[in-house]
Design a protein around this motif. Structure first.
Motif, PDB file in Angstrom:
ATOM      1  N   LEU A 175     -31.374 -23.471  37.462  1.00  0.00           N
ATOM      2  CA  LEU A 175     -31.553 -22.023  37.236  1.00  0.00           C
ATOM      3  C   LEU A 175     -31.839 -21.598  38.745  1.00  0.00           C
ATOM      4  N   ASN A 176     -31.840 -20.132  38.748  1.00  0.00           N
ATOM      5  CA  ASN A 176     -32.082 -19.622  40.057  1.00  0.00           C
ATOM      6  C   ASN A 176     -33.523 -19.413  40.088  1.00  0.00           C
ATOM      7  N   SER A 177     -34.000 -18.830  41.296  1.00  0.00           N
ATOM      8  CA  SER A 177     -35.261 -18.809  41.529  1.00  0.00           C
ATOM      9  C   SER A 177     -36.080 -17.834  40.478  1.00  0.00           C
ATOM     10  N   ALA A 178     -35.279 -16.897  40.001  1.00  0.00           N
ATOM     11  CA  ALA A 178     -35.734 -16.032  39.026  1.00  0.00           C
ATOM     12  C   ALA A 178     -35.781 -16.634  37.543  1.00  0.00           C
ATOM     13  N   LEU A 179     -35.383 -17.862  37.476  1.00  0.00           N
ATOM     14  CA  LEU A 179     -35.144 -18.611  36.207  1.00  0.00           C
ATOM     15  C   LEU A 179     -33.849 -18.271  35.561  1.00  0.00           C
ATOM     16  N   GLY A 180     -32.923 -17.617  36.145  1.00  0.00           N
ATOM     17  CA  GLY A 180     -31.862 -17.309  35.526  1.00  0.00           C
ATOM     18  C   GLY A 180     -30.905 -18.568  35.488  1.00  0.00           C
ATOM     19  N   HIS A 181     -29.843 -18.596  34.199  1.00  0.00           N
ATOM     20  CA  HIS A 181     -29.229 -19.652  34.172  1.00  0.00           C
ATOM     21  C   HIS A 181     -28.080 -19.800  35.240  1.00  0.00           C
ATOM     22  N   VAL A 182     -27.911 -20.981  35.760  1.00  0.00           N
ATOM     23  CA  VAL A 182     -26.630 -21.132  36.894  1.00  0.00           C
ATOM     24  C   VAL A 182     -25.605 -22.004  36.238  1.00  0.00           C
ATOM     25  N   TYR A 183     -25.923 -23.366  35.966  1.00  0.00           N
ATOM     26  CA  TYR A 183     -25.174 -23.926  35.294  1.00  0.00           C
ATOM     27  C   TYR A 183     -25.881 -25.188  34.412  1.00  0.00           C
ATOM     28  N   SER A 184     -25.191 -25.820  33.412  1.00  0.00           N
ATOM     29  CA  SER A 184     -25.975 -26.907  32.380  1.00  0.00           C
ATOM     30  C   SER A 184     -24.820 -27.950  32.400  1.00  0.00           C
TER      31      SER A 184
END
Length: 371
Positions: free
Chosen positions: A219-228
């Motif tokens: 997740l990015n620092s704002a808790l947005g999804h980057v990858y899984s």
């Protein structure tokens, strides 16, 4: 010896285990969360044991000869395990506390400080839990255990909170951050799990709805999804810990049966020797390679210094930032010559970090002492 099971948390870090059977309190451990910019300690109810007591109970009684706290804690009931977090300063004095309470058990499993000195906390909960220590921000797990991500600033104010929703239960074991303050979370899940907490659906599915597979989510620092990523296996597997080293992401875990350790298109099958075996993976994260640590060749002198700090380097152009021990930027500048001098006479005495960043995004950090 807990360091054998949690080497990243316990290596070189003072810990404390106490048991108070007479008061029905199982006190877990005192963990110093190390940061280049922090001198605080966090006392948490870790996964081995949790605070368990009849409300109200004075924590100062439980922590005799350790720290003196006066706040009273109230658990939901004697049979419920609630997650607890207490912040102490460098002298062991109480700063603040925060609790996650529900009608079911919940736990904090790992935590880490980012470069903004925000505390990133992960764990597992079931039911309705308020994640705002100073107000109301309630999440609901839909009657199953799920992973939560909880960010607090140094003053216990809520920064962000979210969860991984799933059709089956999911559990978190580890969290780590990189130089960009992006967040890596690892654990296990069963069924379908939505790893995007921003409202956009991004679902990963376990190989079998009745067994747990390992997951790694960025997740990015704002808790947005980057990858899984997930690991498919014939039996259960899970990630136990995570380590970030430059552009490398290492995961450590356990598995049983046959597992595909390559979560991408190619396969790498490994079979355990009957019972649970240990695995280690290394991923290359291209987003981390954009900033290379320890790639900048420079020297600082004198160190310690009372007034002028000299930087000697072959670089033609670079930016620098000076951080105080609590993570605040106290000085910034740039240079287009091979040597520069920084006047630090106005800084109070203490330890500081000099962060040098080149025009090619190469970075290095060195510590100096202001007398």
């Amino acid at each position: 010896n807990l360091s054998a099971f949690f080497p990243r948390l316990f290596l070189g870090i003072p810990t404390l285990i106490q048991q108070h059977s007479s008061s029905n309190l199982a006190l877990s451990l005192l963990v110093r969360v190390w940061s280049e910019f922090s001198r605080y300690y966090y006392l948490l109810a870790a996964p081995i044991n949790f605070f368990k007591f009849s409300p109200p109970y004075s924590l100062s009684t439980a922590l005799t000869d350790t720290v003196s706290l006066t706040e009273e804690l109230e658990a939901t009931s004697e049979a419920i395990l609630d997650a607890s977090l207490v912040k102490l300063d460098n002298s062991g004095a109480f700063v603040w506390s925060a609790f996650l309470q529900s009608a079911n058990d919940n736990s904090i499993t790992d935590l880490v400080l980012d470069s903004n000195n925000d505390l990133v906390i992960v764990g597992n909960y079931n039911g309705n839990v308020n994640f705002n220590p100073a107000g109301s921000f309630v999440l609901n797990s839909a009657s199953r255990f799920v992973t939560f991500i909880w960010k607090l600033d140094v003053n216990r104010n809520l920064v962000a909170a979210g969860q991984f929703e799933s059709g089956g239960a999911n559990y978190c074991n580890a969290v780590e951050i990189d130089v960009n303050n992006d967040i890596y979370i690892g654990g296990k899940f069963r069924g379908g799990m939505d790893v995007d907490i921003t409202g956009v659906s991004n679902v990963i599915n376990s190989s079998n709805g009745s067994i747990y597979d390992a997951y790694l989510v960025k997740l990015n620092s704002a808790l947005g999804h980057v990858y899984s990523k997930k690991l498919d296996s014939s039996n259960e597997d899970e990630i136990k810990d995570i380590l970030i080293n430059n552009a490398n992401v290492f995961t450590f875990g356990v598995f049983q049966g046959t597992i595909d350790l390559n979560p991408d298109a190619a396969t790498q099958y490994v079979t355990s020797n009957g019972d649970y075996d240990i695995f280690m993976q290394r991923f290359t994260d291209a987003t981390l390679s954009s900033t290379s640590f320890s790639a900048v060749d420079f020297q600082i002198y004198p160190n310690p210094t009372s007034s002028i700090l000299n930087i000697n380097t072959d670089l033609n152009n670079f930016n620098y930032s000076i951080y105080s021990i609590d993570g605040k930027i106290v000085r910034q500048g740039n240079s287009q010559i091979n040597q520069t001098s920084i006047d630090v006479s106005s800084l109070i005495s203490g330890i500081y970090m000099l962060d040098v960043l080149t025009e090619n995004n190469e970075r290095s950090i060195q510590k100096f002492i202001k007398k």
